[in-house]
Motif scaffolding. Structure first.
Motif, PDB file in Angstrom:
ATOM      1  N   THR A   1       0.764  -1.064  -0.051  1.00  0.00           N
ATOM      2  CA  THR A   1      -0.244   0.187   0.056  1.00  0.00           C
ATOM      3  C   THR A   1       0.914   1.096  -0.065  1.00  0.00           C
ATOM      4  OG1 THR A   1      -0.107   0.165   2.463  1.00  0.00           O
ATOM      5  CG2 THR A   1      -1.730  -1.174   1.504  1.00  0.00           C
ATOM      6  N   GLU A   2       0.284   2.515  -0.194  1.00  0.00           N
ATOM      7  CA  GLU A   2       1.054   3.855  -0.467  1.00  0.00           C
ATOM      8  C   GLU A   2       1.824   3.849   1.259  1.00  0.00           C
ATOM      9  OE1 GLU A   2      -1.147   7.137  -1.838  1.00  0.00           O
ATOM     10  OE2 GLU A   2      -1.723   5.966  -3.661  1.00  0.00           O
ATOM     11  N   GLU A   3       0.712   3.590   2.153  1.00  0.00           N
ATOM     12  CA  GLU A   3       1.290   3.771   3.386  1.00  0.00           C
ATOM     13  C   GLU A   3       2.591   3.001   4.001  1.00  0.00           C
ATOM     14  OE1 GLU A   3      -1.805   3.282   2.544  1.00  0.00           O
ATOM     15  OE2 GLU A   3      -2.724   5.100   3.025  1.00  0.00           O
ATOM     16  N   GLU A   4       2.468   1.491   3.155  1.00  0.00           N
ATOM     17  CA  GLU A   4       3.583   0.727   3.366  1.00  0.00           C
ATOM     18  C   GLU A   4       4.861   1.082   2.841  1.00  0.00           C
ATOM     19  OE1 GLU A   4       0.921  -3.442   4.320  1.00  0.00           O
ATOM     20  OE2 GLU A   4       1.723  -2.842   2.122  1.00  0.00           O
ATOM     21  N   LEU A   5       4.688   1.878   1.489  1.00  0.00           N
ATOM     22  CA  LEU A   5       5.699   2.225   0.859  1.00  0.00           C
ATOM     23  C   LEU A   5       6.488   3.336   1.187  1.00  0.00           C
ATOM     24  CD1 LEU A   5       4.286   1.764  -2.951  1.00  0.00           C
ATOM     25  CD2 LEU A   5       5.950   0.483  -1.591  1.00  0.00           C
ATOM     26  N   GLU A   6       5.624   4.301   2.073  1.00  0.00           N
ATOM     27  CA  GLU A   6       6.273   5.361   2.862  1.00  0.00           C
ATOM     28  C   GLU A   6       7.221   4.873   3.763  1.00  0.00           C
ATOM     29  OE1 GLU A   6       3.082   7.667   4.370  1.00  0.00           O
ATOM     30  OE2 GLU A   6       2.638   8.734   2.666  1.00  0.00           O
ATOM     31  N   VAL A   7       6.878   3.921   4.456  1.00  0.00           N
ATOM     32  CA  VAL A   7       7.722   3.278   5.536  1.00  0.00           C
ATOM     33  C   VAL A   7       8.905   2.820   4.780  1.00  0.00           C
ATOM     34  CG1 VAL A   7       7.940   1.326   7.355  1.00  0.00           C
ATOM     35  CG2 VAL A   7       5.896   2.889   7.467  1.00  0.00           C
ATOM     36  N   LEU A   8       8.797   2.017   3.821  1.00  0.00           N
ATOM     37  CA  LEU A   8       9.888   1.424   2.851  1.00  0.00           C
ATOM     38  C   LEU A   8      10.816   2.443   2.599  1.00  0.00           C
ATOM     39  CD1 LEU A   8      11.118  -1.157   1.573  1.00  0.00           C
ATOM     40  CD2 LEU A   8       9.538  -0.787  -0.148  1.00  0.00           C
ATOM     41  N   ALA A   9      10.445   3.459   2.007  1.00  0.00           N
ATOM     42  CA  ALA A   9      11.304   4.606   1.670  1.00  0.00           C
ATOM     43  C   ALA A   9      12.064   5.100   2.857  1.00  0.00           C
ATOM     44  CB  ALA A   9      10.361   5.846   0.937  1.00  0.00           C
ATOM     45  N   LEU A  10      11.628   5.268   3.852  1.00  0.00           N
ATOM     46  CA  LEU A  10      12.508   5.925   5.062  1.00  0.00           C
ATOM     47  C   LEU A  10      13.307   4.563   5.419  1.00  0.00           C
ATOM     48  CD1 LEU A  10       9.471   7.457   7.113  1.00  0.00           C
ATOM     49  CD2 LEU A  10      11.310   8.558   5.622  1.00  0.00           C
ATOM     50  N   LEU A  11      12.912   3.394   5.478  1.00  0.00           N
ATOM     51  CA  LEU A  11      13.691   2.187   5.914  1.00  0.00           C
ATOM     52  C   LEU A  11      14.894   2.183   5.111  1.00  0.00           C
ATOM     53  CD1 LEU A  11      14.152  -0.289   7.569  1.00  0.00           C
ATOM     54  CD2 LEU A  11      12.996  -1.490   5.780  1.00  0.00           C
ATOM     55  N   LEU A  12      14.835   2.433   3.657  1.00  0.00           N
ATOM     56  CA  LEU A  12      16.122   2.206   2.870  1.00  0.00           C
ATOM     57  C   LEU A  12      16.998   3.279   2.740  1.00  0.00           C
ATOM     58  CD1 LEU A  12      14.159   0.722  -0.447  1.00  0.00           C
ATOM     59  CD2 LEU A  12      15.403  -0.259   1.233  1.00  0.00           C
ATOM     60  N   ALA A  13      16.336   4.604   3.403  1.00  0.00           N
ATOM     61  CA  ALA A  13      17.096   5.748   3.461  1.00  0.00           C
ATOM     62  C   ALA A  13      17.820   5.623   4.840  1.00  0.00           C
ATOM     63  CB  ALA A  13      16.340   7.108   3.488  1.00  0.00           C
ATOM     64  N   GLY A  14      17.937   4.587   5.710  1.00  0.00           N
ATOM     65  CA  GLY A  14      18.641   4.475   6.596  1.00  0.00           C
ATOM     66  C   GLY A  14      17.894   5.174   7.980  1.00  0.00           C
ATOM     67  N   ILE A  15      16.720   5.269   7.918  1.00  0.00           N
ATOM     68  CA  ILE A  15      16.192   5.731   9.174  1.00  0.00           C
ATOM     69  C   ILE A  15      15.544   5.031  10.157  1.00  0.00           C
ATOM     70  CG2 ILE A  15      13.882   7.346   9.744  1.00  0.00           C
ATOM     71  CD1 ILE A  15      14.658   9.059   7.345  1.00  0.00           C
ATOM     72  N   SER A  16      15.861   5.013  11.426  1.00  0.00           N
ATOM     73  CA  SER A  16      15.439   4.178  12.215  1.00  0.00           C
ATOM     74  C   SER A  16      13.845   4.089  12.388  1.00  0.00           C
ATOM     75  CB  SER A  16      15.944   4.288  13.677  1.00  0.00           C
ATOM     76  OG  SER A  16      15.259   5.504  14.241  1.00  0.00           O
ATOM     77  N   ASP A  17      13.587   2.905  13.054  1.00  0.00           N
ATOM     78  CA  ASP A  17      11.806   2.472  12.926  1.00  0.00           C
ATOM     79  C   ASP A  17      11.272   3.736  13.889  1.00  0.00           C
ATOM     80  OD1 ASP A  17      12.733   0.317  11.710  1.00  0.00           O
ATOM     81  OD2 ASP A  17      12.096  -1.174  13.166  1.00  0.00           O
ATOM     82  N   ARG A  18      12.024   3.838  15.140  1.00  0.00           N
ATOM     83  CA  ARG A  18      11.461   5.010  15.981  1.00  0.00           C
ATOM     84  C   ARG A  18      11.364   6.336  15.388  1.00  0.00           C
ATOM     85  NH1 ARG A  18      10.421   4.615  21.057  1.00  0.00           N
ATOM     86  NH2 ARG A  18      11.611   2.635  21.056  1.00  0.00           N
ATOM     87  N   ARG A  19      12.427   6.591  14.485  1.00  0.00           N
ATOM     88  CA  ARG A  19      12.322   8.135  13.872  1.00  0.00           C
ATOM     89  C   ARG A  19      11.382   8.244  12.706  1.00  0.00           C
ATOM     90  NH1 ARG A  19      17.656  10.793  10.753  1.00  0.00           N
ATOM     91  NH2 ARG A  19      16.498  12.688  10.138  1.00  0.00           N
ATOM     92  N   ALA A  20      11.143   6.987  11.994  1.00  0.00           N
ATOM     93  CA  ALA A  20      10.174   6.747  10.927  1.00  0.00           C
ATOM     94  C   ALA A  20       8.823   6.978  11.391  1.00  0.00           C
ATOM     95  CB  ALA A  20      10.458   5.391  10.329  1.00  0.00           C
ATOM     96  N   ALA A  21       8.633   6.255  12.473  1.00  0.00           N
ATOM     97  CA  ALA A  21       7.395   6.567  13.376  1.00  0.00           C
ATOM     98  C   ALA A  21       6.951   7.820  13.706  1.00  0.00           C
ATOM     99  CB  ALA A  21       7.082   5.544  14.761  1.00  0.00           C
ATOM    100  N   SER A  22       7.877   8.561  14.322  1.00  0.00           N
ATOM    101  CA  SER A  22       7.829  10.012  14.629  1.00  0.00           C
ATOM    102  C   SER A  22       7.345  10.693  13.253  1.00  0.00           C
ATOM    103  CB  SER A  22       9.305  10.535  15.349  1.00  0.00           C
ATOM    104  OG  SER A  22       8.876  11.918  15.397  1.00  0.00           O
TER     105      SER A  22
END
Length: 342
Positions: A283-304
């Motif tokens: 989904t678009e929401e899942e891809l937003e998380v994926l983009a941040l993950l591949l950018a090296g951003i941590s789960d906690r920062r991505a959540a924020s």
């Protein structure tokens, strides 16, 4: 190339060898083509009789005079007659022959249907035996000009898979629309998967269903072939060829119905796979998380950044890994790049 205009392989070799030089003797051409001198001379004389080559003039060949050639002091040299002049009549002959063949084909087809109308209604023809079934199958594939519709079910019996490759390639080269619906069990064999993958790469459209009612090939919506139960033909492979009729229309309708319900297939580096359904795509929401993950951003920062709980981020990453069929985030990134998710 020139064999289509009636020249044999040796004649074509001499002709193309002479094409590359202004003039040449039989000995020159024999040396260039690997033919013996006598054969080269025979071919040159034959080509000259047909107007494709001519004896070179004294100036063209560099001969002292024509008497020297006749006396054997200098071998005769030959030159090509301009192809636009010499080959044009051959092309016209071939076109006329093809037109006559097409006319004869139409007449024979109509005559056959007229005769068959008094026997089997001109609708169904029964073919028995491996060679006959294979022959008619290849006729249907090679004779198609617009469209081939195929059901693939079970293991091949009369026509081995490798024997269909040439017919398929020829049809695709002619621009034939080639659509195939395969029973999912058909892809169980590794060799079949390899061949099917090559066919899909070449241009065959392939879809998959859980089961099909029969094996079938339809050519240009004018003829179809359906295998019969071998028990009805003494254990020999047999089939029926269906000509234009309500029965053929029903078979085409059956194909289109199965095609509409079948699952599209695509090729990948590992083989042939089903195209993922909509609920199997990120989904678009899942891809937003994926983009941040591949950018090296941590789960906690991505959540924020996304205004989500960390458990929601982790749950979306877990679903992405399930969709990709991977066990690590590194593998997820690799799959996402290959699948074009980002």
């Amino acid at each position: 190339m020139l064999q289509a205009l009636g020249l044999g392989p040796a004649e074509e070799a001499i002709y193309t060898a002479l094409l590359a030089r202004p003039t040449a003797s039989a000995q020159d051409l024999a040396r260039q083509t690997g033919l013996d001198k006598a054969e080269s001379m025979r071919i040159l004389l034959d080509l000259a009789a047909r107007g494709l080559v001519a004896v070179a003039t004294e100036v063209e060949s560099g001969a002292l005079d024509s008497a020297d050639c006749e006396a054997g002091l200098r071998p005769a040299h030959y030159r090509l007659t301009p192809p636009s002049v010499a080959l044009a009549p051959l092309l016209v002959e071939q076109r006329n022959a093809l037109h006559q063949a097409e006319t004869a084909f139409s007449m024979l087809t109509e005559q056959y249907r007229s005769t068959a109308a008094h026997t089997a209604g001109g609708v169904v023809e029964v073919v028995v035996g491996v060679e006959q079934v294979a022959h008619r199958f290849h006729q249907l594939q090679r004779g198609a000009q617009r469209e081939l519709l195929v059901f693939l079910v079970g293991a091949p019996i009369a026509v081995p898979r490798e024997d269909t490759d040439t017919s398929e390639s020829s049809a695709l080269d002619r621009g034939v629309d080639f659509r195939v619906v395969a029973d999912k069990n058909y892809l169980d064999s590794h060799d079949v998967v390899r061949d099917v993958r090559a066919a899909v790469t070449a241009g065959v459209e392939l879809r998959l269903v859980d089961s099909l009612p029969l094996k079938m090939v339809v050519s240009d919506r004018e003829r179809a072939m359906v295998p019969l139960d071998m028990a009805d033909s003494g254990g020999e492979p047999s089939a029926i060829v269906v000509h234009r009729s309500g029965l053929l229309t029903a078979l085409v309708h059956l194909f289109e119905k199965e095609w509409a319900q079948a699952r599209p297939m695509y090729t990948s580096a590992t083989g042939v796979r089903e195209e993922p359904a909509a609920d199997q795509q990120p989904t678009e929401e899942e891809l937003e998380v994926l983009a941040l993950l591949l950018a090296g951003i941590s789960d906690r920062r991505a959540a924020s950044q996304l205004g989500l709980s960390i458990r929601t981020v982790e749950r979306r990453i877990r679903r992405l890994m399930d969709l990709a069929g991977v066990e690590s985030r590194l593998q997820l990134g690799w799959h996402a790049a290959r699948a074009g998710w980002l």
